[in-house]
Design a protein around this motif. Structure first.
Motif, PDB file in Angstrom:
ATOM      1  N   HIS A  68     -16.106 -10.325  -1.673  1.00 17.65           N
ATOM      2  CA  HIS A  68     -15.748  -9.725  -0.545  1.00 17.65           C
ATOM      3  C   HIS A  68     -14.378  -9.806  -0.241  1.00 17.65           C
ATOM      4  O   HIS A  68     -13.903 -11.017  -0.032  1.00 17.65           O
ATOM      5  CB  HIS A  68     -16.517  -9.936   0.847  1.00 17.65           C
ATOM      6  CG  HIS A  68     -17.864  -9.677   0.591  1.00 17.65           C
ATOM      7  ND1 HIS A  68     -18.958  -9.778   1.518  1.00 17.65           N
ATOM      8  CD2 HIS A  68     -18.532  -8.648  -0.301  1.00 17.65           C
ATOM      9  CE1 HIS A  68     -20.085  -9.390   1.073  1.00 17.65           C
ATOM     10  NE2 HIS A  68     -19.919  -8.593   0.060  1.00 17.65           N
ATOM     11  N   GLY A  69     -13.635  -8.720   0.315  1.00 17.41           N
ATOM     12  CA  GLY A  69     -12.194  -9.057   0.758  1.00 17.41           C
ATOM     13  C   GLY A  69     -12.161  -8.452   2.025  1.00 17.41           C
ATOM     14  O   GLY A  69     -12.626  -7.474   2.532  1.00 17.41           O
ATOM     15  N   ASP A  97      -0.235   5.250   1.110  1.00 18.56           N
ATOM     16  CA  ASP A  97      -0.103   4.179   0.101  1.00 18.56           C
ATOM     17  C   ASP A  97      -0.901   2.922   0.662  1.00 18.56           C
ATOM     18  O   ASP A  97      -1.447   2.276   0.082  1.00 18.56           O
ATOM     19  CB  ASP A  97       1.323   3.771   0.029  1.00 18.56           C
ATOM     20  CG  ASP A  97       2.195   4.749  -0.882  1.00 18.56           C
ATOM     21  OD1 ASP A  97       1.536   5.087  -1.768  1.00 18.56           O
ATOM     22  OD2 ASP A  97       3.393   4.702  -0.467  1.00 18.56           O
ATOM     23  N   HIS A  98      -1.103   2.759   2.130  1.00 18.40           N
ATOM     24  CA  HIS A  98      -2.001   1.560   2.475  1.00 18.40           C
ATOM     25  C   HIS A  98      -3.213   1.980   2.118  1.00 18.40           C
ATOM     26  O   HIS A  98      -4.037   1.057   1.842  1.00 18.40           O
ATOM     27  CB  HIS A  98      -1.639   1.536   4.160  1.00 18.40           C
ATOM     28  CG  HIS A  98      -0.415   0.727   4.448  1.00 18.40           C
ATOM     29  ND1 HIS A  98       0.506   1.482   4.948  1.00 18.40           N
ATOM     30  CD2 HIS A  98      -0.393  -0.601   4.451  1.00 18.40           C
ATOM     31  CE1 HIS A  98       1.455   0.608   4.992  1.00 18.40           C
ATOM     32  NE2 HIS A  98       0.924  -0.537   5.157  1.00 18.40           N
ATOM     33  N   GLU A  99      -3.810   3.188   2.408  1.00 12.75           N
ATOM     34  CA  GLU A  99      -5.158   3.437   1.951  1.00 12.75           C
ATOM     35  C   GLU A  99      -5.633   3.369   0.480  1.00 12.75           C
ATOM     36  O   GLU A  99      -6.408   2.739  -0.033  1.00 12.75           O
ATOM     37  CB  GLU A  99      -5.470   4.741   2.490  1.00 12.75           C
ATOM     38  CG  GLU A  99      -5.733   4.860   3.832  1.00 12.75           C
ATOM     39  CD  GLU A  99      -6.835   4.023   4.413  1.00 12.75           C
ATOM     40  OE1 GLU A  99      -7.804   3.713   3.754  1.00 12.75           O
ATOM     41  OE2 GLU A  99      -6.618   3.226   5.384  1.00 12.75           O
ATOM     42  N   ALA A 100      -4.245   3.821  -0.286  1.00  9.34           N
ATOM     43  CA  ALA A 100      -4.625   3.552  -1.852  1.00  9.34           C
ATOM     44  C   ALA A 100      -4.482   2.231  -2.213  1.00  9.34           C
ATOM     45  O   ALA A 100      -5.128   1.919  -3.153  1.00  9.34           O
ATOM     46  CB  ALA A 100      -3.293   4.500  -2.365  1.00  9.34           C
ATOM     47  N   LEU A 101      -3.953   1.299  -1.499  1.00  7.96           N
ATOM     48  CA  LEU A 101      -3.832  -0.017  -1.993  1.00  7.96           C
ATOM     49  C   LEU A 101      -5.452  -0.615  -1.412  1.00  7.96           C
ATOM     50  O   LEU A 101      -5.756  -1.489  -2.049  1.00  7.96           O
ATOM     51  CB  LEU A 101      -2.761  -0.958  -1.297  1.00  7.96           C
ATOM     52  CG  LEU A 101      -1.110  -0.392  -2.133  1.00  7.96           C
ATOM     53  CD1 LEU A 101      -0.309  -0.816  -1.194  1.00  7.96           C
ATOM     54  CD2 LEU A 101      -1.302  -1.059  -3.499  1.00  7.96           C
ATOM     55  N   ARG A 102      -5.887  -0.293  -0.412  1.00  6.26           N
ATOM     56  CA  ARG A 102      -7.163  -0.835   0.171  1.00  6.26           C
ATOM     57  C   ARG A 102      -8.207  -0.393  -0.863  1.00  6.26           C
ATOM     58  O   ARG A 102      -9.003  -1.126  -1.171  1.00  6.26           O
ATOM     59  CB  ARG A 102      -7.438  -0.197   1.568  1.00  6.26           C
ATOM     60  CG  ARG A 102      -6.699  -0.895   2.614  1.00  6.26           C
ATOM     61  CD  ARG A 102      -7.188  -0.614   3.962  1.00  6.26           C
ATOM     62  NE  ARG A 102      -6.211  -1.154   4.919  1.00  6.26           N
ATOM     63  CZ  ARG A 102      -5.145  -0.535   5.406  1.00  6.26           C
ATOM     64  NH1 ARG A 102      -4.985   0.629   5.102  1.00  6.26           N
ATOM     65  NH2 ARG A 102      -4.665  -1.086   6.514  1.00  6.26           N
ATOM     66  N   ALA A 103      -8.034   0.873  -1.419  1.00  8.77           N
ATOM     67  CA  ALA A 103      -8.979   1.422  -2.338  1.00  8.77           C
ATOM     68  C   ALA A 103      -8.965   0.708  -3.615  1.00  8.77           C
ATOM     69  O   ALA A 103      -9.772   0.318  -4.320  1.00  8.77           O
ATOM     70  CB  ALA A 103      -8.994   2.891  -2.627  1.00  8.77           C
ATOM     71  N   LEU A 104      -7.641   0.181  -3.782  1.00  8.52           N
ATOM     72  CA  LEU A 104      -7.502  -0.407  -5.188  1.00  8.52           C
ATOM     73  C   LEU A 104      -8.088  -1.964  -5.062  1.00  8.52           C
ATOM     74  O   LEU A 104      -8.975  -2.166  -6.068  1.00  8.52           O
ATOM     75  CB  LEU A 104      -6.164  -0.923  -5.647  1.00  8.52           C
ATOM     76  CG  LEU A 104      -5.461  -1.806  -6.730  1.00  8.52           C
ATOM     77  CD1 LEU A 104      -5.706  -1.052  -7.991  1.00  8.52           C
ATOM     78  CD2 LEU A 104      -4.171  -1.878  -6.462  1.00  8.52           C
ATOM     79  N   ALA A 114     -10.817  -2.720  -3.320  1.00  6.30           N
ATOM     80  CA  ALA A 114     -12.127  -2.363  -3.326  1.00  6.30           C
ATOM     81  C   ALA A 114     -12.752  -2.193  -4.554  1.00  6.30           C
ATOM     82  O   ALA A 114     -13.765  -2.536  -4.906  1.00  6.30           O
ATOM     83  CB  ALA A 114     -12.358  -1.150  -2.255  1.00  6.30           C
ATOM     84  N   ARG A 115     -11.882  -1.477  -5.373  1.00  9.79           N
ATOM     85  CA  ARG A 115     -12.274  -1.058  -6.753  1.00  9.79           C
ATOM     86  C   ARG A 115     -12.159  -2.541  -7.643  1.00  9.79           C
ATOM     87  O   ARG A 115     -13.410  -2.803  -8.362  1.00  9.79           O
ATOM     88  CB  ARG A 115     -11.433  -0.089  -7.557  1.00  9.79           C
ATOM     89  CG  ARG A 115     -11.738   1.338  -6.849  1.00  9.79           C
ATOM     90  CD  ARG A 115     -11.273   2.348  -8.061  1.00  9.79           C
ATOM     91  NE  ARG A 115      -9.460   1.975  -8.031  1.00  9.79           N
ATOM     92  CZ  ARG A 115      -8.731   2.644  -7.257  1.00  9.79           C
ATOM     93  NH1 ARG A 115      -9.202   3.192  -6.073  1.00  9.79           N
ATOM     94  NH2 ARG A 115      -7.566   2.356  -7.349  1.00  9.79           N
ATOM     95  N   MET A 163     -15.379  -5.923 -10.731  1.00 10.17           N
ATOM     96  CA  MET A 163     -15.716  -7.185 -11.182  1.00 10.17           C
ATOM     97  C   MET A 163     -17.132  -7.354 -10.894  1.00 10.17           C
ATOM     98  O   MET A 163     -17.887  -7.985 -11.939  1.00 10.17           O
ATOM     99  CB  MET A 163     -15.010  -8.357 -10.403  1.00 10.17           C
ATOM    100  CG  MET A 163     -15.003  -9.626 -10.808  1.00 10.17           C
ATOM    101  SD  MET A 163     -14.277 -11.118  -9.888  1.00 10.17           S
ATOM    102  CE  MET A 163     -12.673 -10.387  -9.602  1.00 10.17           C
ATOM    103  N   ASP A 164     -17.505  -7.350  -9.901  1.00  9.54           N
ATOM    104  CA  ASP A 164     -19.092  -7.528  -9.720  1.00  9.54           C
ATOM    105  C   ASP A 164     -19.969  -6.725 -10.467  1.00  9.54           C
ATOM    106  O   ASP A 164     -21.156  -7.130 -10.602  1.00  9.54           O
ATOM    107  CB  ASP A 164     -19.340  -7.625  -8.171  1.00  9.54           C
ATOM    108  CG  ASP A 164     -18.737  -8.679  -7.330  1.00  9.54           C
ATOM    109  OD1 ASP A 164     -18.150  -9.415  -7.828  1.00  9.54           O
ATOM    110  OD2 ASP A 164     -18.738  -8.418  -5.986  1.00  9.54           O
ATOM    111  N   THR A 165     -19.801  -5.435 -10.641  1.00 11.52           N
ATOM    112  CA  THR A 165     -20.670  -4.899 -11.564  1.00 11.52           C
ATOM    113  C   THR A 165     -20.453  -4.983 -13.036  1.00 11.52           C
ATOM    114  O   THR A 165     -21.035  -4.375 -13.875  1.00 11.52           O
ATOM    115  CB  THR A 165     -20.589  -3.265 -11.447  1.00 11.52           C
ATOM    116  OG1 THR A 165     -19.261  -2.802 -11.242  1.00 11.52           O
ATOM    117  CG2 THR A 165     -21.186  -3.021  -9.845  1.00 11.52           C
ATOM    118  N   LYS A 166     -19.589  -5.838 -13.487  1.00 11.08           N
ATOM    119  CA  LYS A 166     -18.871  -6.303 -14.756  1.00 11.08           C
ATOM    120  C   LYS A 166     -18.409  -4.873 -15.564  1.00 11.08           C
ATOM    121  O   LYS A 166     -18.651  -4.823 -16.542  1.00 11.08           O
ATOM    122  CB  LYS A 166     -19.963  -6.791 -15.570  1.00 11.08           C
ATOM    123  CG  LYS A 166     -20.876  -7.949 -14.748  1.00 11.08           C
ATOM    124  CD  LYS A 166     -19.819  -9.105 -14.768  1.00 11.08           C
ATOM    125  CE  LYS A 166     -20.703 -10.407 -14.136  1.00 11.08           C
ATOM    126  NZ  LYS A 166     -20.472 -10.812 -12.804  1.00 11.08           N
TER     127      LYS A 166
END
Length: 136
Positions: A68-69, A3-10, A12-13, A18-21
């Protein structure tokens, strides 16, 4: 993936979409009834993913954005709920030359729906913002 990795991936997406619109992909990251609180960073409170998308595309749809986060603090509260804080740096550049470079934090809660994590609430706080109007 845990779950921690899934939340980091969320998250990142979130930044990439957002940046690629990629607005349809971006919309899918949120619970339908998401609450977005921008009041501490000079904005408003928006309820609903579709209303947030309308708000966001009107504000930054034509801007070059770079988000960037960093340094996620993620707490799993149950099998289907979590909260997180992310350090943020963003740059926004509009076609007329207006520029913003900001630093702050995203404070979020998450809900797992049908095995996928979604953003339930988001509050943006800013520590510092450099603003350069067009022509300056």
């Amino acid at each position: 993936m845990n779950d921690h990795e899934a939340l980091r991936a969320l998250k990142a997406r979130y930044f990439r979409l957002m940046d690629t619109k990629d607005w349809s992909g971006f919309r899918a990251l949120f619970c339908d009834d998401v609450v977005i609180d921008l009041s501490e960073s000079g904005g408003e409170v928006i309820t609903g993913a579709d209303d947030f998308l309308t708000f966001l595309t009107a504000r930054i749809g034509d801007a070059l954005t770079i988000h960037h986060g960093h340094s996620p603090e993620i707490d799993l509260l149950s099998e289907t709920t979590a909260r997180g804080i992310w350090a943020l740096e963003d740059r926004l550049i509009w076609p007329d030359g207006t520029r913003v470079h900001g630093f702050g934090h995203y404070h979020e809660t998450y809900t797992k729906i049908d095995g996928e994590w979604r953003i339930r609430t988001q509050r943006l706080t800013r520590l510092h913002t450099d603003y350069r109007p067009a022509g300056a």
